[in-house]
Write an enzyme that holds these catalytic residues in place. Structure first.
Site, PDB file in Angstrom:
ATOM      1  N   PRO A   2       0.841  -1.217   0.000  1.00  0.00           N
ATOM      2  CA  PRO A   2       0.000   0.000   0.000  1.00  0.00           C
ATOM      3  C   PRO A   2       0.868   1.256   0.000  1.00  0.00           C
ATOM      4  O   PRO A   2       1.821   1.359   0.761  1.00  0.00           O
ATOM      5  CB  PRO A   2      -0.780  -0.106   1.320  1.00  0.00           C
ATOM      6  CG  PRO A   2      -0.618  -1.519   1.772  1.00  0.00           C
ATOM      7  CD  PRO A   2       0.671  -2.019   1.201  1.00  0.00           C
ATOM      8  N   GLU A   3       0.561   2.173  -0.888  1.00  0.00           N
ATOM      9  CA  GLU A   3       1.258   3.453  -0.957  1.00  0.00           C
ATOM     10  C   GLU A   3       0.280   4.555  -0.548  1.00  0.00           C
ATOM     11  O   GLU A   3      -0.809   4.267  -0.072  1.00  0.00           O
ATOM     12  CB  GLU A   3       1.819   3.665  -2.371  1.00  0.00           C
ATOM     13  CG  GLU A   3       2.832   2.566  -2.746  1.00  0.00           C
ATOM     14  CD  GLU A   3       3.520   2.803  -4.089  1.00  0.00           C
ATOM     15  OE1 GLU A   3       3.510   3.952  -4.567  1.00  0.00           O
ATOM     16  OE2 GLU A   3       4.061   1.843  -4.644  1.00  0.00           O
ATOM     17  N   HIS A  89      -4.579 -14.234  10.021  1.00  0.00           N
ATOM     18  CA  HIS A  89      -3.803 -13.045   9.646  1.00  0.00           C
ATOM     19  C   HIS A  89      -4.391 -11.755  10.202  1.00  0.00           C
ATOM     20  O   HIS A  89      -3.981 -10.662   9.815  1.00  0.00           O
ATOM     21  CB  HIS A  89      -3.669 -12.962   8.123  1.00  0.00           C
ATOM     22  CG  HIS A  89      -2.989 -14.160   7.528  1.00  0.00           C
ATOM     23  ND1 HIS A  89      -1.726 -14.562   7.922  1.00  0.00           N
ATOM     24  CD2 HIS A  89      -3.404 -15.046   6.593  1.00  0.00           C
ATOM     25  CE1 HIS A  89      -1.389 -15.651   7.245  1.00  0.00           C
ATOM     26  NE2 HIS A  89      -2.389 -15.970   6.441  1.00  0.00           N
ATOM     27  N   ARG A 107       1.965 -10.627   6.160  1.00  0.00           N
ATOM     28  CA  ARG A 107       3.431 -10.589   6.299  1.00  0.00           C
ATOM     29  C   ARG A 107       3.876  -9.888   7.582  1.00  0.00           C
ATOM     30  O   ARG A 107       5.058  -9.894   7.905  1.00  0.00           O
ATOM     31  CB  ARG A 107       4.060  -9.942   5.063  1.00  0.00           C
ATOM     32  CG  ARG A 107       3.792 -10.803   3.821  1.00  0.00           C
ATOM     33  CD  ARG A 107       4.421 -10.242   2.584  1.00  0.00           C
ATOM     34  NE  ARG A 107       5.871 -10.250   2.658  1.00  0.00           N
ATOM     35  CZ  ARG A 107       6.661  -9.786   1.701  1.00  0.00           C
ATOM     36  NH1 ARG A 107       6.133  -9.284   0.609  1.00  0.00           N
ATOM     37  NH2 ARG A 107       7.966  -9.820   1.840  1.00  0.00           N
ATOM     38  N   ARG A 151      21.209  15.969  -4.006  1.00  0.00           N
ATOM     39  CA  ARG A 151      21.269  14.507  -4.022  1.00  0.00           C
ATOM     40  C   ARG A 151      21.920  14.005  -5.311  1.00  0.00           C
ATOM     41  O   ARG A 151      21.470  14.352  -6.395  1.00  0.00           O
ATOM     42  CB  ARG A 151      19.850  13.909  -3.925  1.00  0.00           C
ATOM     43  CG  ARG A 151      19.056  14.376  -2.731  1.00  0.00           C
ATOM     44  CD  ARG A 151      19.701  13.878  -1.428  1.00  0.00           C
ATOM     45  NE  ARG A 151      18.989  14.448  -0.287  1.00  0.00           N
ATOM     46  CZ  ARG A 151      17.956  13.869   0.308  1.00  0.00           C
ATOM     47  NH1 ARG A 151      17.521  12.715  -0.115  1.00  0.00           N
ATOM     48  NH2 ARG A 151      17.365  14.461   1.323  1.00  0.00           N
TER      49      ARG A 151
END
Ligand SMILES: [Zn+2]
Length: 271
Positions: A2-3, A89, A107, A151
């Site tokens: 999920p973002e 889960h 997970r 960067r």
């Protein structure tokens, strides 16, 4: 995974209904990424004031303290008055007067963490290093360009790091770089001001459209009422290795960058 759009779509799917709910009890399953930080029984009697989002964290504001929820790699929330019995889960249940909020996370990289307030060290540790919100007013094209200048690593890695701008994960970084015509391996410092401005606009565009589509469902993501996302059907490059670019018909390429798959069109994204 999920973002930002999936986390925000999740928030929108239950925030109104849980606001004002009284917590009656909480129950934990197997350990998650971080401990809750309080006994579940301590949550009983609290009221949920509302649900905010910061980066990929959902913040449940209580009348005293707050709960920080993260969906990790495979987490999803459900909220309803009649959820089925807890399965193997389901690792956190918050029972309230309006229904049960449940975290399902096969997970277990997700987490539910209690903090006494925004200045609590644990809240500071999890939220303190986050960059600006990409859909908020603080995400400014000139400041974005200035931050990239410092960067020397690949632009896609810089986006994923989340300390300049939050929530642009693997799918949406590939998509935004395609829209902006930028090769994902280009050093961030080498982006000209106009190209940084194009990328800034592309990030907002991609995330806004993904949110409107309810997010992306690659495997098992769904929001808190079980609706899946549809953005995967709109993706220009993500997951499309070998298929024709939707703009120029050149086959889409895939490569690895820092353990993650990157997709790009070698013709639309020359440099
Ligand atoms: Zn192309």
């Amino acid at each position: 995974m999920p973002e930002l759009p999936e986390v925000e779509a999740t928030r929108l799917s239950f925030a109104d209904r849980i606001a004002g709910a009284h917590i009656t009890s909480a129950a934990q399953g197997k350990p998650l990424r971080w401990p809750l930080g309080t006994a579940p029984a301590q949550l009983a009697g609290r009221t949920v004031r509302g649900v905010r989002r910061r980066g990929k964290y959902l913040l449940l504001d209580l009348d005293a303290g707050l709960l920080l929820l993260h969906l990790g790699m495979s987490g999803s929330l459900s909220f309803g008055a009649h959820l089925p019995p807890r399965g193997p889960h389901d690792h956190f249940d918050l029972l309230t007067s309006r229904g049960t909020l449940r975290l399902n996370d096969p997970r277990r990289f997700g987490a539910v963490v209690w903090a006494a307030g925004p200045d609590d060290p644990v809240a500071h540790k999890l939220l303190g290093g986050l960059g600006v919100e990409p859909l908020g007013a603080d995400f400014d094209a000139a400041a974005f360009h200035a931050a990239l200048k410092a960067r020397k690593t690949a632009i896609k890695q810089v986006l994923l790091a989340g300390d300049i701008v939050v929530g642009v994960g693997n799918i949406y970084a590939s998509e935004a770089l395609f829209l902006a015509g930028i090769r994902p391996t280009l050093s961030a410092a080498r982006l000209s001001r106009p190209r940084a401005a194009r990328l800034h606009a592309a990030i907002r565009d991609v995330l806004g459209r993904a949110l409107a589509a309810g997010g992306t469902t690659l495997r098992n993501y769904s929001n808190a009422v079980g609706e899946r996302g549809n953005f995967q059907f709109e993706a220009m490059v993500y997951g499309r290795e070998g298929q024709a670019c939707r703009v120029c018909a050149t086959p889409v390429k895939a490569m690895r960058q820092g353990q993650r798959a990157t997709f790009f069109c070698p013709s639309c994204q020359k440099t």
